[in-house]
Scaffold this motif. Structure first.
Motif, PDB file in Angstrom:
ATOM      1  N   THR A  14     -28.473 -16.166 -11.136  1.00  0.00           N
ATOM      2  CA  THR A  14     -28.103 -17.319 -10.312  1.00  0.00           C
ATOM      3  C   THR A  14     -28.842 -17.374  -8.994  1.00  0.00           C
ATOM      4  N   ALA A  19     -32.945 -24.008  -9.579  1.00  0.00           N
ATOM      5  CA  ALA A  19     -31.517 -24.309  -9.654  1.00  0.00           C
ATOM      6  C   ALA A  19     -31.080 -24.595 -11.076  1.00  0.00           C
ATOM      7  N   LEU A  22     -28.987 -22.096 -13.069  1.00  0.00           N
ATOM      8  CA  LEU A  22     -27.558 -21.901 -12.898  1.00  0.00           C
ATOM      9  C   LEU A  22     -26.839 -22.222 -14.195  1.00  0.00           C
ATOM     10  N   ARG A 295     -26.341 -24.719  -3.734  1.00  0.00           N
ATOM     11  CA  ARG A 295     -25.691 -23.483  -4.159  1.00  0.00           C
ATOM     12  C   ARG A 295     -25.217 -22.711  -2.937  1.00  0.00           C
ATOM     13  N   THR A 312     -21.337 -17.393  -6.745  1.00  0.00           N
ATOM     14  CA  THR A 312     -21.952 -18.668  -6.382  1.00  0.00           C
ATOM     15  C   THR A 312     -20.979 -19.797  -6.687  1.00  0.00           C
ATOM     16  N   ARG A 314     -21.176 -24.318  -6.578  1.00  0.00           N
ATOM     17  CA  ARG A 314     -21.983 -25.504  -6.276  1.00  0.00           C
ATOM     18  C   ARG A 314     -21.185 -26.404  -5.344  1.00  0.00           C
TER      19      ARG A 314
END
Length: 880
Positions: A14, A19, A22, A295, A312, A314
């Motif tokens: 991640t 991106a 992810l 993120r 993580t 979003r």
């Protein structure tokens, strides 16, 4: 007997610069971050299952060897497409999972996280009851750290009961309910492993406006944004923890654009909340038109600088405001148009509520493709995967607690509803998609004090900007809310309004005859009528056109409903969806699609100009040809070198952006006949060309179907890969086509499917899933992966074959390796069936005594339904 562990450990990368790497879906509320010591393992595979209440089935030594083995999400049974009228099973079911934990989990804190279990449930591990839960739509979480045994077989046992129970919401008996309590562990199950100093789960902690991580946008502007971060750390180690919390914000390119840190100390056996602020210069703001997601990587470090936990999430930076007569403002600016969308029930054909994450994502994708910008979670919190998809695709959400037309004065009921409000907000509070909290019970005559407490709890749980709650206009306690749903004809100047449901058009609330409820198989004229009703009918009713003409004080509305769905209290499914239960589109889907902006954008969903001919050129098709388009001009041609007409949009009119286009007296079957007799079939077609600024930017061509030649197979997956996790499935559609691939809509033939390789077909002959009848030329079937990735070959052939029958169709798809760590017993998984013929549904045949009981129950239900009819008449659908 020793169990074999299948433990697939593949770390999510991640912190890659891309991106797109992810995970598409969150796991137990977060995205794993490499190097933090935290992982989420799928526990979906290989559960023993049985219906009925079995004594002592929680005991570790209970013999479950005769029970079938299933994987989650699991909905108890496979259902016919027409599964309304309470045909589904209601009662107790048991699940048992065997596994041997890997030594890598030694010393870790271990939490079992069920995203939802329908009804009331109890969870045991190794004979010890860990938790009891009431309600079927929010997480069930248990700390199993002290009860797990290493080096030997462990058994998780779950008792689930979807029977009617008035002591928790929704509370209403299914036989008087507008949807169904399809049962089982129907969402994902995770084992979350991390160190003993960790970021908590907000649904596991009893922290008002806290627990886990809270992300607050204190200031949002195009030049600058200020983010407040509250991170809740618990220390279950044997000594005091001293260290720090570090959060970094990364853009889509993987660059750190903001960073914040704070030192902390937490006594052993205690928890502490660490507050930090983060400044972001020139942020990219989240909106439906540009759903930009950052993120946020958060790590907990000890005093040596070693990472002890982290993950993580979003986030989308945005602000929302509801300004009464000035309407809805997004990111400091008035939103230019009404926010139009639809309601969504979660059930799907055959499987009920037990959808894999991919299907939740595809639901959101199809709705965004149609140009919708807001989804109301139809009467309960939806799957986390659906929420993830809405964030990514640019869909607002009306987030509502379970409930429909039911109140119980017993204090236990109210307390459990208040708990639902808190846990829904704690689960979803960081989502940029959440537009409105709906903490009240839908269409319910509840007391005023409930409304006030529901309102107060909402703001206790999120006492920050960019959050608003709502209740029905005219409902008890409406004065406590500044945003009202289902507006009446007279608008109060100090309120803002949103239409939570519009579009349904029944004659009465018993028969439910309606020109808005159309089975796709009924063909052109009913589907055209549905689309006109939703768009702009000749009679006075709330529709798309009137919604776009409404004053800014009414900021938008959600159609009832996006998909056809099952109902407990009526023998007919709800057919008012713009797609059917398999998510196959009706004409109204394309009518909605025509309302989207013709300018193409780079969001994941379909955008840009479109044109669609809602006409099949059959001998019975209407002479008038209907076209849906968002272009300024549409040119329609009938026959090569034949009649041509042009429609030009009136750019000065108000209302819906793109009205339904009707070309009168355009189609003539006899003209088609004479062309065919002259062997000029290629000249027979309808061609629509959409023009903007005089240039053709979209086309659609329709030809009549000729002699049926073959079955053509397609996979409805938006090019998403089928994951070999034993749960994921795709919809494969067999279409009866002519030699050119044109679908033969008018047919009553039946199709049977067979499968080879690493897949299985869900449902069999007992529910008319396979074989099945072609409906409007199509026969969908659900193909599920096994736990082994590889090739899957699906074959469809006519149920009755002769020398002149259409040819069989074949399709080969490939499943891909599951990249999510999974824990299961490989030996148990060997017993999962490759074929799924039996639904286990209650059978129609019954002794005469049972028939008499059923007759009496139906008479009692008719009496109860009179109260339902009264309430639906009171609350209605929108403002007509």
């Amino acid at each position: 007997m020793k169990k074999i562990l299948c433990l697939l450990i593949i770390l999510f990368i991640t912190n890659s610069i891309e991106a797109s790497l992810l995970p598409r879906f969150s796991t137990a509320g977060f995205y794993p971050l490499a190097g933090t010591g935290r992982l989420a393992y799928s526990m979906n595979v290989a559960w023993r299952f049985t219906k009925g209440d079995v004594p002592n089935a929680f005991a570790p030594d209970f013999d479950d060897s005769k029970w079938p083995v299933v994987s989650l999400p699991h909905g108890i049974e496979y259902l016919p497409v027409e599964a309304s009228g309470s045909v589904n099973y209601q009662g107790t079911v048991w699940y048992r999972k065997h596994f041997t934990p890997n030594d890598s989990l030694l010393g870790k804190k271990l939490f079992l996280h069920f995203e939802a279990i329908m009804g009331k449930s109890k969870v045991w591990i190794n004979g010890v009851q860990l938790t009891e839960h009431w309600g079927g739509y929010l997480p069930v979480i248990a700390d199993i750290s002290n009860y797990i045994k290493f080096g030997e077989d462990n058994v998780i046992a779950v008792l689930a009961d979807n029977s009617n129970d008035p002591l928790y919401a929704p509370g209403k008996a299914q036989n008087v309910l507008d949807y169904c309590y399809f049962g089982g562990i129907y969402r994902d199950c995770w084992l979350v492993a991390h160190n003993k100093v960790f970021i908590t789960d907000p649904n596991c902690e009893n922290e008002i406006a806290g627990g886990g991580q809270v992300v607050v946008f204190e200031k949002v502007a195009e030049q600058h944004a200020t983010i407040l971060l509250k991170t809740h750390i618990r220390n279950t180690d044997s000594k005091r923890f001293t260290g720090s919390v570090v959060s970094e914000l990364l853009n889509k390119e993987g660059n750190v654009i903001a960073r914040s840190s704070s030192k902390t100390g937490v006594k052993n056996g205690f928890a502490s909340t660490i507050e930090m602020k983060m400044d972001v210069k020139e942020p990219k703001l989240w909106s439906p038109e540009s759903p930009y997601l950052y993120r946020l990587n958060t790590r907990v470090l000890n005093e040596k600088g070693e990472v002890t936990d982290g993950y993580t999430r979003r986030i989308g930076i945005r602000s929302i405001e509801f300004k009464q007569k000035d309407g809805f403002w997004l990111n400091g600016k008035p939103y230019p148009k009404a926010i139009v969308g639809a309601n969504r029930h979660q059930d799907f054909a055959i499987v009920g509520n037990a959808l894999p994450n991919s299907k939740h994502w595809l639901d959101a994708k199809k709705l965004r493709d149609a140009g919708l910008k807001v989804i109301r979670n139809g009467n309960y919190p939806q799957d986390p995967a659906f929420m993830d998809a809405c964030e990514e695709l640019g869909l607002f959400i009306l987030d509502n607690i379970p409930g429909w037309q039911f109140w119980n004065d017993n204090p236990t009921f109210g307390d459990r509803v208040y708990s639902d409000i808190r846990n829904m907000i704690r689960r979803d509070r960081n989502s940029p998609s959440v537009l409105i909290w709906e903490p009240i019970l839908n269409e319910t005559n509840y007391p005023k004090e409930f409304a006030k407490k529901a309102h107060d709890i909402t703001f206790q749980e999120f006492p920050y900007p960019n959050s608003i709650s709502a209740c029905d206009d005219g409902a008890e306690g409406g004065e406590y809310f500044s945003l009202l749903l289902r507006p009446k004809k007279t608008l109060q100047p100090d309120k803002t309004y949103f239409v939570r449901e519009w579009g349904d058009n029944v004659d009465d609330w018993n028969a439910h005859n309606s020109n808005s409820r159309v089975n796709r198989n009924w063909g052109e004229v009913p589907m055209l009528e549905q689309a006109v009703h939703y768009a702009r009918p000749a009679y006075s009713v709330l529709c798309l056109d009137s919604l776009f003409k409404a004053p800014r004080q009414i900021v938008g509305g959600c159609l009832w409903h996006s998909f056809d769905h099952q109902r407990g209290y009526h023998p007919d499914p709800f057919y008012g969806g713009i797609m059917d239960a398999f998510r196959q589109p009706k004409y109204s889907y394309y009518m909605f699609q025509a309302q989207r902006d013709p300018e193409k954008s780079d969001i994941i969903a379909e955008t840009g100009p479109m044109v669609y001919i809602a006409h099949e050129m059959t001998p019975f098709s209407p002479k008038d040809v209907t076209v849906y388009s968002n272009c300024d001009e549409v040119r329609l041609t009938f026959l090569e070198g034949g009649q041509q007409k042009v429609y030009k949009k009136d750019l000065t009119r108000t209302g819906m952006p793109s009205p339904v286009i009707t070309f009168n007296d355009m189609y003539d079957f006899m003209a088609c006949k004479w062309k065919a007799r002259a062997n000029k079939q290629a000249q027979v077609y309808l061609l629509a060309e959409g023009l903007i600024d005089g240039k053709v930017v979209a086309t659609h061509k329709v030809s009549p179907a000729r002699r049926p030649k073959k079955l053509t197979l397609t996979v409805d997956n938006e090019e998403m890969e089928l994951v070999a996790d034993g749960s994921d499935f795709v919809t494969v559609v067999a279409s009866l086509t002519d030699v050119d691939g044109v679908v033969k809509r008018l047919t009553n033939a039946s199709v049977k499917f067979s499968i080879e390789g690493e897949g299985r077909i869900l449902g069999g002959a007992d529910i008319q899933a396979n074989p099945c009848r072609l409906q409007w030329g199509n026969a969908p079937v659900l193909v599920q992966s096994t736990n082994t990735f590889g090739k899957i070959k699906i074959t469809a052939q006519m149920f009755f074959e002769g020398e002149n029958s259409p040819l069989k169709g074949e399709l080969v798809i490939n499943s891909v390796k599951n990249e999510i760590p999974a824990i299961f017993s490989a030996k148990e998984a060997e017993f999962i069936k490759l074929t799924t013929e039996d639904s286990g549904l209650k059978k129609n045949q019954s002794p005469a005594a049972d028939d008499e009981v059923l007759k009496l129950r139906r008479e009692l239900n008719e009496y109860k339904l009179r109260e339902v009819e009264k309430q639906q008449s009171k609350f209605g659908i929108g403002i007509n």
